[in-house]
Design a protein around this motif. Structure first.
Motif, PDB file in Angstrom:
ATOM      1  N   TYR A 109       2.318 -53.331  -6.521  1.00  9.36           N
ATOM      2  CA  TYR A 109       1.243 -54.291  -6.724  1.00  9.36           C
ATOM      3  C   TYR A 109       1.421 -54.991  -8.063  1.00  9.36           C
ATOM      4  O   TYR A 109       1.959 -54.409  -9.011  1.00  9.36           O
ATOM      5  N   GLN A 110       0.914 -56.232  -8.162  1.00  5.69           N
ATOM      6  CA  GLN A 110       0.840 -56.918  -9.442  1.00  5.69           C
ATOM      7  C   GLN A 110      -0.157 -56.156 -10.318  1.00  5.69           C
ATOM      8  O   GLN A 110      -1.171 -55.655  -9.829  1.00  5.69           O
ATOM      9  N   ALA A 111       0.125 -56.107 -11.605  1.00  6.50           N
ATOM     10  CA  ALA A 111      -0.731 -55.333 -12.491  1.00  6.50           C
ATOM     11  C   ALA A 111      -0.920 -56.026 -13.832  1.00  6.50           C
ATOM     12  O   ALA A 111      -0.017 -56.679 -14.345  1.00  6.50           O
ATOM     13  N   VAL A 160       1.319 -60.667 -22.765  1.00  8.58           N
ATOM     14  CA  VAL A 160       0.347 -61.742 -22.541  1.00  8.58           C
ATOM     15  C   VAL A 160      -0.378 -62.059 -23.849  1.00  8.58           C
ATOM     16  O   VAL A 160      -0.571 -63.222 -24.207  1.00  8.58           O
ATOM     17  N   ARG A 161      -0.773 -61.008 -24.557  1.00  7.45           N
ATOM     18  CA  ARG A 161      -1.438 -61.179 -25.850  1.00  7.45           C
ATOM     19  C   ARG A 161      -1.458 -59.847 -26.582  1.00  7.45           C
ATOM     20  O   ARG A 161      -1.263 -58.784 -25.974  1.00  7.45           O
ATOM     21  N   ALA A 162      -1.705 -59.904 -27.872  1.00  6.07           N
ATOM     22  CA  ALA A 162      -1.827 -58.692 -28.680  1.00  6.07           C
ATOM     23  C   ALA A 162      -3.170 -58.022 -28.392  1.00  6.07           C
ATOM     24  O   ALA A 162      -4.138 -58.682 -28.009  1.00  6.07           O
ATOM     25  N   HIS A 194     -14.891 -58.672 -21.699  1.00  6.89           N
ATOM     26  CA  HIS A 194     -14.864 -58.935 -20.263  1.00  6.89           C
ATOM     27  C   HIS A 194     -14.380 -60.355 -19.973  1.00  6.89           C
ATOM     28  O   HIS A 194     -13.573 -60.579 -19.075  1.00  6.89           O
ATOM     29  N   ALA A 195     -14.847 -61.323 -20.749  1.00  6.77           N
ATOM     30  CA  ALA A 195     -14.424 -62.717 -20.566  1.00  6.77           C
ATOM     31  C   ALA A 195     -12.922 -62.852 -20.794  1.00  6.77           C
ATOM     32  O   ALA A 195     -12.229 -63.560 -20.046  1.00  6.77           O
ATOM     33  N   GLN A 196     -12.396 -62.152 -21.805  1.00  9.24           N
ATOM     34  CA  GLN A 196     -10.951 -62.221 -22.080  1.00  9.24           C
ATOM     35  C   GLN A 196     -10.162 -61.555 -20.957  1.00  9.24           C
ATOM     36  O   GLN A 196      -9.095 -62.043 -20.562  1.00  9.24           O
ATOM     37  N   LEU A 198      -6.445 -61.818 -16.325  1.00 13.05           N
ATOM     38  CA  LEU A 198      -6.199 -61.684 -14.881  1.00 13.05           C
ATOM     39  C   LEU A 198      -5.786 -63.025 -14.280  1.00 13.05           C
ATOM     40  O   LEU A 198      -4.850 -63.093 -13.477  1.00 13.05           O
ATOM     41  N   ALA A 199      -6.468 -64.093 -14.683  1.00 11.93           N
ATOM     42  CA  ALA A 199      -6.124 -65.427 -14.177  1.00 11.93           C
ATOM     43  C   ALA A 199      -4.708 -65.800 -14.593  1.00 11.93           C
ATOM     44  O   ALA A 199      -3.930 -66.337 -13.785  1.00 11.93           O
ATOM     45  N   PHE A 200      -4.333 -65.495 -15.824  1.00 14.70           N
ATOM     46  CA  PHE A 200      -2.982 -65.778 -16.305  1.00 14.70           C
ATOM     47  C   PHE A 200      -1.945 -65.040 -15.453  1.00 14.70           C
ATOM     48  O   PHE A 200      -0.926 -65.616 -15.060  1.00 14.70           O
TER      49      PHE A 200
END
Length: 102
Positions: free
Chosen positions: A28-30, A73-75, A86-88, A93-95
């Protein structure tokens, strides 16, 4: 020879292969966080937290093999609130969905 390099704390895109009891592996994508979860736990030692994209199955007790894609993706960072965290996570997830390489 190969040299092992420590994994930097942060959020990564990758895959998780679940080794099920029936012997059939599923991949699965993770979205993978490696770190100390500073916004919630502030752990002493880093750990992996893995979110399987769009999966609701129960894999309790199964063995998981992670494949982590670089760059991250990010630090990892501490958020001022759980709402901001939660917003991040939704952005992360969208990225991952937009950059699905499999």
């Amino acid at each position: 020879g190969e040299m092992l390099v420590p994994l930097a704390h942060g959020v990564y895109h990758g895959t998780a292969t679940i080794h099920q009891a029936n012997g059939v592996p599923k991949t699965y994508q993770a979205l993978i966080n490696f770190g100390t979860a500073p916004s919630i736990k502030g752990l002493e030692h880093p750990l992996f937290e893995v979110h399987l994209l769009d999966v609701t199955d129960d894999f309790y007790g199964c063995t998981v093999t992670l494949q982590i894609e670089k760059p991250r993706v990010r630090a990892e960072r501490k958020f001022e609130s759980l709402t901001a965290l939660h917003a991040q996570i939704l952005k992360d997830l969208a990225f991952c969905r937009e950059n699905n390489r499999s």
